[in-house]
Write an enzyme that holds these catalytic residues in place. Sequence first.
Site, PDB file in Angstrom:
ATOM      1  N   ASP A 169       0.842  -1.188   0.000  1.00 38.87           N
ATOM      2  CA  ASP A 169       0.000   0.000   0.000  1.00 38.87           C
ATOM      3  C   ASP A 169       0.889   1.255   0.000  1.00 38.87           C
ATOM      4  O   ASP A 169       1.758   1.390  -0.853  1.00 38.87           O
ATOM      5  CB  ASP A 169      -0.947  -0.050   1.206  1.00 38.87           C
ATOM      6  CG  ASP A 169      -1.927   1.097   1.272  1.00 38.87           C
ATOM      7  OD1 ASP A 169      -2.892   1.097   0.485  1.00 38.87           O
ATOM      8  OD2 ASP A 169      -1.730   2.002   2.105  1.00 38.87           O
ATOM      9  N   TYR A 281      -0.389  11.564   3.251  1.00 39.16           N
ATOM     10  CA  TYR A 281      -1.143  11.868   2.031  1.00 39.16           C
ATOM     11  C   TYR A 281      -1.160  13.362   1.720  1.00 39.16           C
ATOM     12  O   TYR A 281      -1.430  13.755   0.580  1.00 39.16           O
ATOM     13  CB  TYR A 281      -2.592  11.401   2.186  1.00 39.16           C
ATOM     14  CG  TYR A 281      -2.766   9.905   2.161  1.00 39.16           C
ATOM     15  CD1 TYR A 281      -3.044   9.231   0.977  1.00 39.16           C
ATOM     16  CD2 TYR A 281      -2.671   9.154   3.331  1.00 39.16           C
ATOM     17  CE1 TYR A 281      -3.217   7.857   0.954  1.00 39.16           C
ATOM     18  CE2 TYR A 281      -2.842   7.778   3.321  1.00 39.16           C
ATOM     19  CZ  TYR A 281      -3.111   7.134   2.126  1.00 39.16           C
ATOM     20  OH  TYR A 281      -3.268   5.765   2.105  1.00 39.16           O
ATOM     21  N   HIS A 336      -7.248  -6.293  -0.612  1.00 42.65           N
ATOM     22  CA  HIS A 336      -6.149  -5.320  -0.571  1.00 42.65           C
ATOM     23  C   HIS A 336      -5.140  -5.651   0.525  1.00 42.65           C
ATOM     24  O   HIS A 336      -3.951  -5.356   0.394  1.00 42.65           O
ATOM     25  CB  HIS A 336      -6.732  -3.921  -0.330  1.00 42.65           C
ATOM     26  CG  HIS A 336      -5.716  -2.839  -0.248  1.00 42.65           C
ATOM     27  ND1 HIS A 336      -5.056  -2.340  -1.345  1.00 42.65           N
ATOM     28  CD2 HIS A 336      -5.229  -2.146   0.822  1.00 42.65           C
ATOM     29  CE1 HIS A 336      -4.215  -1.390  -0.970  1.00 42.65           C
ATOM     30  NE2 HIS A 336      -4.294  -1.258   0.344  1.00 42.65           N
TER      31      HIS A 336
END
Length: 365
Positions: A169, A281, A336
């Site tokens: 990820d 982020y 995921h």
Amino acid sequence: MARLPLLTAGLSLRIRALGYWSLVYGYCALCAGAALLKLWWSFVIRPSATFQRAARETPPGCLSDTSLGTHCYVRIKESGLRFHYVAAGERGKPLMLLLHGFPEFWFSWRHQLREFKSEFRVVAVDMRGYGESDLPLSTESYRLDYLVTDVKDIVEYLGYSRCFLVGHDWGGTIAWLFAIHYPEMVVKLIVLNSPHPSVLADYALRHPSQLLKSSHFFFFQLPRFPELMLSINDFKALKSLFTSRNTGVSRKGRWLTTEELEAYLYAFSQPGALTGALSHYRTVFSFLPLSQNDVRSPVLLLWGERDAFLEQDMAEACRIYIRNHFRLNIISGASHWLQQDQPDIVNTLIWTFLKEGEGRKAYRN
């Protein structure tokens, strides 16, 4: 007249930049609106429970399981930050460095810490802003170049000059970037459910379906509000990421136990933990597109077929940036959260890749 092409090129660049940032901020506004509706609805249905959360002062026992390794700390002189990591396997063996994603921490690699310690010095690190590692307050402290430098510093302070690098990820994004900028330090690169950063940027702009699945990138740009939405109803959104039918661990028998889920909730309920994680982020759009793209290390890319956040077509597209051996394995039925969902398959594929070519003989400290 000679200056006209330069002026035209400059104007074109400004127009593209305006379009790019209009997209970013416009999508942020849409995500904020959707989140406000969810918050309002939650308050209407459960007004007394919306802002309540359980007290989590003591870590669950699984976080001190000695079979996973030893808890250690290293302080990097250059940055001044202290990093927490869990290490398994003998010192002096080849280094396998594990980089987690969001919203995870070192614990997401528990199955790999047990598996690879027989042949490697396996180190699962808490990235800056996560777990027991330091949490810088400034968003600027989470720039991509700082995160990549963290990996370099950690490898060197562990006493190594090269490593087998594994990332999932967001940790996969950092692993890609580290391999691009420090190819001499990566013997082999293993990435789980994370496309090459340039592939993700290009693909998302051309495929609205992926842009929708990447909406969290935009939502997380907002200050404070994402932290609120992730924590309401006792971190219901975080629980859902790991347990819901659409996004959670999909393999029956590998679902997170109550204690394992509580480990994540404990980690992210600590003061500042959500802000530290989300700060990764909040600088990403300032560093795209990349100036360098090529990966010169051998690469294994593992991809869960049922990834709810990333479309599978991006996996094959990564090939164009790799200047060495590339192996892609799509794992049927996997989510995921690949290394937790299908650890046996993941570990077997990693072992196979490690033994290909020169394998561990390629390692020289």
